[in-house]
Design a protein around this motif. Sequence first.
Motif, PDB file in Angstrom:
ATOM      1  N   ALA A  74      42.745  39.537  37.770  1.00 39.30           N
ATOM      2  CA  ALA A  74      42.503  39.862  36.365  1.00 39.30           C
ATOM      3  C   ALA A  74      41.047  39.645  35.973  1.00 39.30           C
ATOM      4  O   ALA A  74      40.507  40.370  35.134  1.00 39.30           O
ATOM      5  N   VAL A  75      40.390  38.630  36.539  1.00 38.37           N
ATOM      6  CA  VAL A  75      38.986  38.336  36.252  1.00 38.37           C
ATOM      7  C   VAL A  75      38.194  38.570  37.538  1.00 38.37           C
ATOM      8  O   VAL A  75      38.418  37.913  38.555  1.00 38.37           O
ATOM      9  N   VAL A  76      37.267  39.502  37.485  1.00 34.42           N
ATOM     10  CA  VAL A  76      36.543  39.946  38.673  1.00 34.42           C
ATOM     11  C   VAL A  76      35.294  39.093  38.869  1.00 34.42           C
ATOM     12  O   VAL A  76      34.594  38.767  37.910  1.00 34.42           O
TER      13      VAL A  76
ATOM     14  N   LEU B 219      24.120  41.875  44.743  1.00 35.20           N
ATOM     15  CA  LEU B 219      25.521  41.782  44.351  1.00 35.20           C
ATOM     16  C   LEU B 219      26.092  43.180  44.159  1.00 35.20           C
ATOM     17  O   LEU B 219      25.345  44.153  43.949  1.00 35.20           O
ATOM     18  N   SER B 220      27.406  43.248  44.199  1.00 31.00           N
ATOM     19  CA  SER B 220      28.070  44.530  43.967  1.00 31.00           C
ATOM     20  C   SER B 220      27.895  44.968  42.514  1.00 31.00           C
ATOM     21  O   SER B 220      27.833  44.144  41.600  1.00 31.00           O
ATOM     22  N   TRP B 221      27.829  46.294  42.320  1.00 28.55           N
ATOM     23  CA  TRP B 221      27.655  46.857  40.975  1.00 28.55           C
ATOM     24  C   TRP B 221      28.993  46.897  40.252  1.00 28.55           C
ATOM     25  O   TRP B 221      30.027  47.220  40.838  1.00 28.55           O
ATOM     26  N   MET B 222      28.966  46.559  38.971  1.00 29.76           N
ATOM     27  CA  MET B 222      30.173  46.632  38.148  1.00 29.76           C
ATOM     28  C   MET B 222      29.840  47.376  36.870  1.00 29.76           C
ATOM     29  O   MET B 222      28.876  47.027  36.174  1.00 29.76           O
ATOM     30  N   ASP B 223      30.658  48.389  36.555  1.00 34.46           N
ATOM     31  CA  ASP B 223      30.438  49.199  35.352  1.00 34.46           C
ATOM     32  C   ASP B 223      31.072  48.514  34.149  1.00 34.46           C
ATOM     33  O   ASP B 223      32.246  48.142  34.187  1.00 34.46           O
TER      34      ASP B 223
ATOM     35  N   HIS C 263      28.428  32.065  28.805  1.00 34.41           N
ATOM     36  CA  HIS C 263      28.045  32.616  27.509  1.00 34.41           C
ATOM     37  C   HIS C 263      28.272  34.135  27.518  1.00 34.41           C
ATOM     38  O   HIS C 263      28.538  34.744  28.572  1.00 34.41           O
ATOM     39  N   PRO C 264      28.198  34.800  26.372  1.00 30.58           N
ATOM     40  CA  PRO C 264      28.544  36.231  26.301  1.00 30.58           C
ATOM     41  C   PRO C 264      27.747  37.114  27.250  1.00 30.58           C
ATOM     42  O   PRO C 264      28.251  38.149  27.696  1.00 30.58           O
ATOM     43  N   GLY C 265      26.520  36.724  27.590  1.00 27.62           N
ATOM     44  CA  GLY C 265      25.740  37.538  28.520  1.00 27.62           C
ATOM     45  C   GLY C 265      26.205  37.440  29.949  1.00 27.62           C
ATOM     46  O   GLY C 265      25.846  38.278  30.782  1.00 27.62           O
ATOM     47  N   ASN C 266      27.006  36.431  30.275  1.00 25.85           N
ATOM     48  CA  ASN C 266      27.522  36.257  31.636  1.00 25.85           C
ATOM     49  C   ASN C 266      28.966  36.718  31.786  1.00 25.85           C
ATOM     50  O   ASN C 266      29.585  36.464  32.819  1.00 25.85           O
TER      51      ASN C 266
ATOM     52  N   ARG D 126      39.221  45.280  32.716  1.00 33.21           N
ATOM     53  CA  ARG D 126      39.235  43.894  33.160  1.00 33.21           C
ATOM     54  C   ARG D 126      37.953  43.181  32.726  1.00 33.21           C
ATOM     55  O   ARG D 126      37.004  43.806  32.235  1.00 33.21           O
ATOM     56  N   LEU D 127      37.936  41.867  32.929  1.00 31.82           N
ATOM     57  CA  LEU D 127      36.749  41.059  32.652  1.00 31.82           C
ATOM     58  C   LEU D 127      36.086  40.659  33.968  1.00 31.82           C
ATOM     59  O   LEU D 127      36.744  40.583  35.015  1.00 31.82           O
ATOM     60  N   ALA D 128      34.782  40.371  33.904  1.00 32.69           N
ATOM     61  CA  ALA D 128      34.036  39.928  35.084  1.00 32.69           C
ATOM     62  C   ALA D 128      33.124  38.781  34.687  1.00 32.69           C
ATOM     63  O   ALA D 128      32.575  38.756  33.579  1.00 32.69           O
ATOM     64  N   LEU D 129      32.967  37.818  35.589  1.00 38.66           N
ATOM     65  CA  LEU D 129      32.044  36.700  35.401  1.00 38.66           C
ATOM     66  C   LEU D 129      30.792  36.935  36.236  1.00 38.66           C
ATOM     67  O   LEU D 129      30.882  37.319  37.415  1.00 38.66           O
TER      68      LEU D 129
END
Length: 650
Positions: free
Chosen positions: A318-320, A336-340, A384-387, A395-398
């Motif tokens: 659920a959290v990438v 790092l891998s790209w995430m859209d 924080h919101p930027g991370n 989905r969400l990513a950290l």
Amino acid sequence: MQLALLLVLSIVVPLVCIAALATGVRRLLGLRIGRTRAILTALVGLAAAAVIGAAMGDSRRGPMVTVQISLAVLAAMMFLALSEVVLPSGSISGVVRWPQAFRRRLSRTRRYTELSRIAMRHGLGRWLRARSRTGPQAAVERAALAVSLRMALEEAGATFIKMGQLLSTRYDLLPPEFVEELTRLQHQVPPEPWLEIEQVLTEELGRAPGEVFAEFDPEPLAAASIAQVHRARLHSGEQVVVKVQRPGARATVQRDLDILFRISRKLAEHTEWGRTVGAMELAEGFARSLHEELDFRVEARNTTAVRAGVAGSATASAVVLPDVHEEFSTQRVLILSWMDGLTLGGAGAPQPGEEAAREELAQQLLECMFEQIMFGGVFHSDPHPGNIMLLTDGRLALLDFGSVGRVDRVLRTSLRNLLLAIHRTDPVALCDALLELVEHAEEIDETKLERALGRFMARHLTPGVRPDREMFADLFLLVAKHGLTCPPEIAAAFRSLATLEGSMELLVPGFDIVSRAKGFAKTQVQRKLTPASMAESVVEEALAMAPMLRRLPRRVERITSSLEHGRLGVQVRFLADERDRRFVRTLVHEVLLTFIGAVLGLIGVLLLGTKGGPVLGHSLQLFQLLGYNLLVVASVLALRVVFSIFRADR
């Protein structure tokens, strides 16, 4: 042949005398000295011997040779002790580094000037000169000062930004207005020119960027003081993110850390507040964290460790977390891998119809963070919101694992007990869990602490009251008021949760993180109470207790046998700690040296005043010769004791 032998002896004998005199003096004072200082000490001793011999004259030089040698040793000791006080060992070698030290001092002075201008420009000068006020206007003035401080830290650069972020977690040190404002610290700076970034990439990758990347966008996606981020594509076709450290980032951080260490040392030496909060320890911990962020290999290992900690959990999909291309990652380059998607700051508030999906995402993110803290032991310490990204697939990513916290198994168990006590609203259980979690003195008023925790829970954890940042501030103030010390790992965990609460406000306005945390604790307990989990726990405990159970019958038999024959006793070792033994040993040595020196000096004075006895020269008697020697020996011993005392104080 005789001439050559005389030449050799004229060289060897002085060298032997110099070596013997330097070694003897060094051992008498208990010092380790360099070659230059040893030669100077020996030369002073030999010069003193020559002057003393000339003053004695030919008639007294033979019988008084022992006094001459003793006085030479005493003169060498006095020179070495004085030189060690004025110019400690290692200072002479520092002369060679004076030009470099001067350049560092000049750079530091320019930085001091720049920081002073920043402080004055944001109006901090009058606050530093004025006394703090009390009354209704105090809170208003503190809020205005907090805003000025945040703006000044943002302009001062990355080091001070991160120092402010660290201080934003210290609810026990700063008023709530400062904590609230420092959590908003952000920093964007102009990007580095592409030529300098290309040079860093070439140096770190060992080849031109074109040999590693099929495409590389020279315009950065984001730029900060330590690094900037670019989009690229590998020859395999995979889209990646390239994080490149700025060329001068390490030198800037080192210079600013030098300034912070000097300020912290002054605070610790001259203020009670600095010693109470541990200014030096705080600066050292901050420096270690910042040095880790300067090494992108640490961030790569942190990302892998966090992923391994939550692998197999319900939130793993659920959290990438980004994939790390370790074959291309170095100390100053991370791929790092790209995430859209968009960061939470750019995604904005939920649109109509998105509330339920956002609510589910927030719950998954919170559970992911709790699983990192409670089970994995390695967690993202700055969510924080930027991370945090909201991906296009829903989905969400950290992002950015340069700063992580680590909690050992014992502290994780105490944290779970703390959450359970909060869930049950049980101040007694909360007190027990808190005492397991923090560091405290042996004697503490637990009843008073339980009552304070009861009032805390009645204020913040009763139905209808929504917990907020003030709850964390009150908890830290309560801990400090009762003489408890929160470990840095736990402070980092609380800071991470407090930062996460601010991010949740952007994802789902009004999200109650504390109530959801209580629900998480209840769910975990229910999982532990299933037959399979209980059977697994019983097996683990049995395996841990098996060695002790095997030894138990023999120990019980020995105790009962000793009781039967009246031989049972208790042995307590006196001075079992090596530090205590070292202290007593040093004290006894100094007392003995003082006593022996005083006795020898007294005997020497008595011998000098004794009439009669064998005559060794025209006017020199044996008792006088012995008296002179004993006085010199007493002076040597006294000098050794005095030097040891002053050296220990220094």
